[in-house]
Design an enzyme around this catalytic site. Structure first.
Site, PDB file in Angstrom:
ATOM      1  N   TYR A 177       5.665  -1.128   2.626  1.00  0.00           N
ATOM      2  CA  TYR A 177       5.927   0.313   2.698  1.00  0.00           C
ATOM      3  C   TYR A 177       5.956   0.890   4.133  1.00  0.00           C
ATOM      4  O   TYR A 177       6.494   1.989   4.186  1.00  0.00           O
ATOM      5  CB  TYR A 177       5.148   1.032   1.405  1.00  0.00           C
ATOM      6  N   LYS A 221      -0.345  -4.571  -1.096  1.00  0.00           N
ATOM      7  CA  LYS A 221       0.405  -5.982  -1.696  1.00  0.00           C
ATOM      8  C   LYS A 221       0.732  -6.903  -0.486  1.00  0.00           C
ATOM      9  O   LYS A 221       0.993  -6.306   0.785  1.00  0.00           O
ATOM     10  CB  LYS A 221       1.643  -5.390  -2.130  1.00  0.00           C
TER      11      LYS A 221
END
Length: 311
Positions: free
Chosen positions: A52, A81
């Site tokens: 992200y 993640k």
């Protein structure tokens, strides 16, 4: 679990707040301001990821709220993640520590394998990688993630975008069990079979895109805009988005709605003081289309592509 409870107990005893702030496509200042606003509103679960490219901004917001005394570190549940470029077993720990440094934290509450598919590593700044996919076995990647729990760096580990067969393979070969599978889930893509599989194995389903990336100009998706959605909103004195998030909570899913708008962030959190009647929950099933909004179609030919299976 009462439907009005604000936390889920995971299979390792850790507790996860049942609504989180999603930050996919929240870039830089957006991620910073939305995380600060969310914490002030009452969110205690923030979801980010290496790919992200906003871990630093999310972390900065969290650390400022800790410094202000609004929260303590143990009050906030932080998920990030492992990116596809970091699947090679020898770089998993280094990749985790990079995320930890980005966030400015000394542990992560939940670390997920973002996809079962690895990508060729060139360098860390090539965040999204390319479609040069590798054959790294996600079990080998998982074994390195287990070591992060041993080190006390990750409290829990889990999966994202895994199908039931892949989840089963991890469960049969793991030393430390995954606690969640984070997948696309909303009234138009309800994941009924995957949810049943997860429940059987005591995994929680977390939902990204829980409102299916709305397109107001098109009045899409129907579960936010059609006549039935408006009738339900009127009946409960809520918005259609709140009805949909409440629906997910009542079917046992942890939604992660994303917004940069403080008013919308607050609206998405205000779902704990009402409950949908059983017939209204059942009525939401008609919205299921079986069509994903995020199919990862560029990876469709890979042997670990998760979405060839029915669930």
């Amino acid at each position: 679990m009462s439907n009005l409870t604000k936390k889920r107990v995971l299979n390792n005893g850790q507790e996860m707040p049942i609504v989180g702030l999603g930050t996919w496509k929240s870039f830089e200042s957006d991620a910073y301001h939305s995380t600060k606003a969310a914490i002030d509103i009452g969110y205690r679960h923030i979801d980010t990821a290496f790919v992200y490219e906003n871990e630093q901004e999310v972390g900065k917001a969290i650390l400022e709220k800790i410094a202000e005394g609004v929260i303590k570190r143990e009050d906030i549940f932080v998920t990030t993640k492992l990116g596809g470029i970091h699947h090679d077993p020898e770089i998993v720990e280094r990749a985790f520590r990079l995320s930890l440094t980005n966030l400015g934290l000394d542990y992560i509450d939940l670390y997920l394998m973002h996809l079962p598919i690895g990508q060729k590593f060139h360098n860390d700044s090539n965040v999204h990688g390319t479609l040069e996919l590798t054959d790294v076995d996600y079990l080998d990647t998982w074994r390195e993630m287990e070591k992060l729990v041993d080190l006390g760096l990750a409290r829990s580990i889990g999966l994202s975008n895994f199908n039931a067969a892949q989840t089963e393979r991890v469960l049969q070969n793991c030393r430390i069990k995954p606690v969640v599978n984070q997948v696309e889930c909303h009234p138009a893509f309800q994941q009924q079979q995957l949810r049943a599989h997860a429940k059987k194995h005591d995994l929680v389903i977390c939902a990204y895109c829980p409102l299916a990336r709305p397109q107001p100009a098109r009045h899409w998706p129907p579960f936010l805009y059609d006549e039935h959605a408006q009738q339900l909103a009127k009946k409960y004195g809520r918005t259609a988005a709140q009805i949909s998030l409440r629906y997910l909570i009542q079917i046992g899913v942890v939604p992660l709605p994303k917004s940069s708008n403080p008013k919308r962030i607050a609206e998405n959190f205000n779902v704990f003081d009402f409950e949908l009647d059983a017939e209204d929950v059942a009525s939401m099933e008609k919205y299921h289309t079986g069509v994903r909004t995020v199919p990862f179609s560029g990876m469709a030919g890979h042997k670990y592509y998760p979405f060839n299976d029915e669930y």
